[in-house]
Every structure is written in C-alpha cells, then in structure tokens.
Write a protein that holds these residues in place. Structure first.
Motif, PDB file in Angstrom:
ATOM      1  N   SER A  56       0.812  -1.217   0.000  1.00  0.00           N
ATOM      2  CA  SER A  56       0.000   0.000   0.000  1.00  0.00           C
ATOM      3  C   SER A  56       0.848   1.271   0.000  1.00  0.00           C
ATOM      4  N   LEU A  57       2.158   1.127   0.235  1.00  0.00           N
ATOM      5  CA  LEU A  57       3.046   2.287   0.301  1.00  0.00           C
ATOM      6  C   LEU A  57       3.759   2.569  -1.011  1.00  0.00           C
ATOM      7  N   GLY A  58       3.763   1.612  -1.925  1.00  0.00           N
ATOM      8  CA  GLY A  58       4.408   1.863  -3.199  1.00  0.00           C
ATOM      9  C   GLY A  58       5.005   0.625  -3.822  1.00  0.00           C
ATOM     10  N   VAL A  59       5.613   0.827  -4.981  1.00  0.00           N
ATOM     11  CA  VAL A  59       6.232  -0.260  -5.744  1.00  0.00           C
ATOM     12  C   VAL A  59       7.726  -0.294  -5.421  1.00  0.00           C
ATOM     13  N   LYS A  60       8.195  -1.446  -4.961  1.00  0.00           N
ATOM     14  CA  LYS A  60       9.602  -1.596  -4.585  1.00  0.00           C
ATOM     15  C   LYS A  60      10.444  -2.169  -5.727  1.00  0.00           C
ATOM     16  N   GLY A  61       9.763  -2.688  -6.744  1.00  0.00           N
ATOM     17  CA  GLY A  61      10.469  -3.257  -7.882  1.00  0.00           C
ATOM     18  C   GLY A  61       9.523  -4.105  -8.703  1.00  0.00           C
ATOM     19  N   PHE A  62       9.993  -4.563  -9.871  1.00  0.00           N
ATOM     20  CA  PHE A  62       9.178  -5.491 -10.659  1.00  0.00           C
ATOM     21  C   PHE A  62      10.063  -6.340 -11.553  1.00  0.00           C
ATOM     22  N   HIS A  63       9.532  -7.503 -11.885  1.00  0.00           N
ATOM     23  CA  HIS A  63      10.220  -8.452 -12.759  1.00  0.00           C
ATOM     24  C   HIS A  63       9.378  -8.652 -14.009  1.00  0.00           C
ATOM     25  N   LYS A  64       9.970  -8.412 -15.180  1.00  0.00           N
ATOM     26  CA  LYS A  64       9.235  -8.560 -16.435  1.00  0.00           C
ATOM     27  C   LYS A  64       9.168 -10.028 -16.844  1.00  0.00           C
ATOM     28  N   ILE A  65       8.004 -10.446 -17.307  1.00  0.00           N
ATOM     29  CA  ILE A  65       7.838 -11.784 -17.872  1.00  0.00           C
ATOM     30  C   ILE A  65       8.405 -11.768 -19.292  1.00  0.00           C
ATOM     31  N   PRO A  66       9.112 -12.810 -19.713  1.00  0.00           N
ATOM     32  CA  PRO A  66       9.649 -12.831 -21.085  1.00  0.00           C
ATOM     33  C   PRO A  66       8.542 -12.604 -22.110  1.00  0.00           C
ATOM     34  N   ASP A  67       8.852 -11.805 -23.127  1.00  0.00           N
ATOM     35  CA  ASP A  67       7.816 -11.412 -24.078  1.00  0.00           C
ATOM     36  C   ASP A  67       7.249 -12.598 -24.850  1.00  0.00           C
ATOM     37  N   ASP A  68       8.050 -13.654 -25.087  1.00  0.00           N
ATOM     38  CA  ASP A  68       7.500 -14.810 -25.793  1.00  0.00           C
ATOM     39  C   ASP A  68       6.500 -15.572 -24.929  1.00  0.00           C
ATOM     40  N   VAL A  69       6.705 -15.541 -23.614  1.00  0.00           N
ATOM     41  CA  VAL A  69       5.752 -16.184 -22.698  1.00  0.00           C
ATOM     42  C   VAL A  69       4.433 -15.403 -22.679  1.00  0.00           C
ATOM     43  N   ILE A  70       4.529 -14.078 -22.715  1.00  0.00           N
ATOM     44  CA  ILE A  70       3.321 -13.250 -22.739  1.00  0.00           C
ATOM     45  C   ILE A  70       2.529 -13.528 -24.011  1.00  0.00           C
ATOM     46  N   ALA A  71       3.221 -13.544 -25.141  1.00  0.00           N
ATOM     47  CA  ALA A  71       2.548 -13.808 -26.412  1.00  0.00           C
ATOM     48  C   ALA A  71       1.907 -15.197 -26.415  1.00  0.00           C
ATOM     49  N   ALA A  72       2.583 -16.174 -25.816  1.00  0.00           N
ATOM     50  CA  ALA A  72       2.042 -17.530 -25.768  1.00  0.00           C
ATOM     51  C   ALA A  72       0.778 -17.601 -24.909  1.00  0.00           C
ATOM     52  N   GLN A  73       0.748 -16.835 -23.811  1.00  0.00           N
ATOM     53  CA  GLN A  73      -0.447 -16.809 -22.975  1.00  0.00           C
ATOM     54  C   GLN A  73      -1.651 -16.299 -23.766  1.00  0.00           C
ATOM     55  N   ILE A  74      -1.421 -15.249 -24.558  1.00  0.00           N
ATOM     56  CA  ILE A  74      -2.503 -14.703 -25.379  1.00  0.00           C
ATOM     57  C   ILE A  74      -2.952 -15.726 -26.410  1.00  0.00           C
ATOM     58  N   GLN A  75      -1.985 -16.392 -27.043  1.00  0.00           N
ATOM     59  CA  GLN A  75      -2.316 -17.345 -28.101  1.00  0.00           C
ATOM     60  C   GLN A  75      -3.147 -18.507 -27.583  1.00  0.00           C
ATOM     61  N   VAL A  76      -2.750 -19.075 -26.431  1.00  0.00           N
ATOM     62  CA  VAL A  76      -3.441 -20.294 -25.990  1.00  0.00           C
ATOM     63  C   VAL A  76      -4.890 -20.024 -25.601  1.00  0.00           C
ATOM     64  N   VAL A  77      -5.155 -18.865 -24.985  1.00  0.00           N
ATOM     65  CA  VAL A  77      -6.552 -18.595 -24.636  1.00  0.00           C
ATOM     66  C   VAL A  77      -7.366 -18.231 -25.873  1.00  0.00           C
ATOM     67  N   CYS A  78      -6.727 -17.590 -26.855  1.00  0.00           N
ATOM     68  CA  CYS A  78      -7.416 -17.322 -28.118  1.00  0.00           C
ATOM     69  C   CYS A  78      -7.780 -18.624 -28.823  1.00  0.00           C
ATOM     70  N   ASP A  79      -6.827 -19.582 -28.856  1.00  0.00           N
ATOM     71  CA  ASP A  79      -7.026 -20.826 -29.599  1.00  0.00           C
ATOM     72  C   ASP A  79      -8.065 -21.740 -28.953  1.00  0.00           C
ATOM     73  N   ASP A  80      -8.186 -21.689 -27.626  1.00  0.00           N
ATOM     74  CA  ASP A  80      -9.027 -22.657 -26.932  1.00  0.00           C
ATOM     75  C   ASP A  80     -10.323 -22.064 -26.378  1.00  0.00           C
ATOM     76  N   ILE A  81     -10.219 -21.027 -25.567  1.00  0.00           N
ATOM     77  CA  ILE A  81     -11.370 -20.558 -24.791  1.00  0.00           C
ATOM     78  C   ILE A  81     -12.128 -19.442 -25.494  1.00  0.00           C
ATOM     79  N   GLY A  82     -11.395 -18.483 -26.020  1.00  0.00           N
ATOM     80  CA  GLY A  82     -12.033 -17.335 -26.646  1.00  0.00           C
ATOM     81  C   GLY A  82     -12.527 -16.330 -25.620  1.00  0.00           C
ATOM     82  N   PHE A  83     -12.759 -15.118 -26.068  1.00  0.00           N
ATOM     83  CA  PHE A  83     -13.230 -14.067 -25.180  1.00  0.00           C
ATOM     84  C   PHE A  83     -13.919 -12.996 -26.006  1.00  0.00           C
ATOM     85  N   GLN A  84     -14.687 -12.165 -25.307  1.00  0.00           N
ATOM     86  CA  GLN A  84     -15.502 -11.165 -25.991  1.00  0.00           C
ATOM     87  C   GLN A  84     -14.945  -9.744 -25.883  1.00  0.00           C
TER      88      GLN A  84
END
Length: 276
Positions: A56-84
């Motif tokens: 609640s006091l602020g952000v002390k740091g952050f770790h970025k997820i690899p961009d290929d992992v992010i893209a893969a997360q988007i792809q798998v939900v698009c291919d299987d579940i879908g969204f509106q």
C-alpha cells in the motif's frame, strides 16, 4: 445502479482477457481486474506481463515476464477458450508492448480492446520504461478500441497539461490522432473540481460523463477498475458510450466502498456488489 447480467448456474459466462502485471498488495493490476470481473459475473482470463513487488506504500520493484511467454499466454486462450473483450494494463517495456501488439494482430479475435496506458503507480513509481512510450503510441494505440489515460499519462503521451475542459478536449484530439477508435481522458485528477468529468471522443463528437467527486484517500486500482468494467460491458455487447457510462458508475461505487489496507492507500472495492 443497473448491473451487467449474471450467468445462470452452469452457463459459461462471457470472458474478458486482461493483459497486465501482478500486484502483490492485491489492490490493482491483475488482482483488481479479476476481482472486478468476478463481481460483474464475467470470467477473467489473463496474460501476466510482470510481477511487481508492491504494497500500500508503493512499488519496490518489478520483474518482467519474457515477451515470448506473454505472447504464448494470449495465443493459448485465443485458440481454446475465446473471449468477448480484452484490456491491457502494465506492459513495462518496449519489448512487451511490441510482443502484445504482434500477438493481438496474429491471434486476437475481432473483439474490443481497451488500452489502459499504465505508466506509473499512484505513488509515482515508474511502471513503464520511458523509451516504451513511443511503442505505446505507434504499436498499441492503433489497435485499440478505446484508450483510457489519466492526466499524468496524457502529459507523458502527448505533452499536454490538462487544466480545464478545453485542454481536456485538446488532449483527446491529440490522442485520437495516434490511431485508437475512441479516447477517454479521465478527469479524476483535475482538482479542485466538485465533480469528476471524463471526456470521451470518437474523432468527431465529444461525450462528457460527470459524477460527484468521492472524497476518499483510498483509491488504489481505480484506473484498472474503470477499464475492466468498461471491457466487461463491451463484452456484453454495449456500445462504447454505454460501456463508459456503466464503467464510470461502477468505479464511483467502488470508490465509495474503498477501504483502508496497510499503512498507505487502500484499494477501491467492488465488494459492495455482494450486498446489492
């Protein structure tokens, strides 16, 4: 207020994909998105972009997820579940923005995309590398159905200091020129106004949404909450103007229900919905 329709037991709800960072304090980011989706009767899908170290006091740091992992997360939900509908939050870097834009072009269905251009936390802690601003403008904004910057983000993106309704409209025009279909310039930080006025622009017409200003210090996650509520309404087939109207009412009620948490700023709260 009128709420979104709830699914019947056993019925698959409408789905919204959130592409955002995790907040270890639970007040904003993915946690806020998922919480709001649930209380609006929407199933949340997620692509995690970063893991923040914050409370609640602020952000002390952050770790970025690899961009290929992010893209893969988007792809798998698009291919299987879908969204509106989908929304973006913290994207952290040029590489992540480019990866999200590419994944959206390659795999994203023809559904609304709400871009909340998160640049810094409410405490001023940076959540986006400065050199990534141009990628937001050129890569992601042209794909957006709606972008929802606050006044600090407006200043970073188009170098306009919003001080009144006229400069708010000037900022909306400048942001729309970057390619999104609609722009919502939020006025919550335009003080000491007695009302909170957001300005929506489609390239031709302006629409204003006024609510009484809620006098509360606990407003962590308000931007995420608004963008998520708009995305949920769009997923139900609302027009952009009606979705923004709904989101504005929702976040106002969440501000009224905000609660203290830790030693800093507590979160806005959709838990009021449980008593409705």
């Amino acid at each position: 207020m009128n709420y979104l329709p709830l699914p019947h037991p056993g019925e698959t709800p409408v789905r919204v994909l959130t592409i955002a960072g995790s907040d270890s304090g639970g007040g904003a980011g993915l946690q806020a998105d998922i919480r709001n989706c649930a209380l609006l009767g929407v199933h949340a899908l997620c692509a995690v972009t970063a893991v923040t170290v914050q409370n609640s006091l602020g952000v002390k740091g952050f770790h970025k997820i690899p961009d290929d992992v992010i893209a893969a997360q988007i792809q798998v939900v698009c291919d299987d579940i879908g969204f509106q509908a989908a929304k973006t939050g913290m994207l952290a870097s040029t590489e992540i923005i480019v990866a999200v834009a590419r994944a959206w072009r390659d795999h994203g269905p023809a559904v609304p995309l709400v871009v909340d251009p998160v640049c810094a936390s409410m405490h001023g802690d940076p959540l986006l590398h400065p050199d990534a601003l141009d990628s937001l403008r050129t890569q992601l904004f042209p794909l957006a159905t709606l972008v929802t910057p606050n006044l600090y983000e407006v200043r970073l993106l188009v170098d306009i200091e919003v001080v009144d309704s006229e400069s708010q409209r000037q900022a909306a025009r400048a942001l729309h020129a970057l390619g999104p279909m609609w722009v919502l310039v939020k006025g919550g930080h335009l003080r000491p106004s007695r009302t909170s006025t957001d300005v929506l622009f489609d390239g031709t017409d302006f629409y204003e949404f006024d609510t009484p200003r809620v006098d509360v210090i606990h407003d962590h996650g308000a931007g995420d909450t608004l963008a998520t509520a708009i995305a949920c309404a769009l997923a139900h087939g609302f027009t952009v103007t009606d979705a923004v109207r709904f989101g504005k009412r929702w976040v106002t009620e969440c501000l009224r229900a905000a609660y203290p948490l830790g030693h800093g700023h507590g979160p806005v709260s959709p838990l009021f919905r449980l008593r409705a």
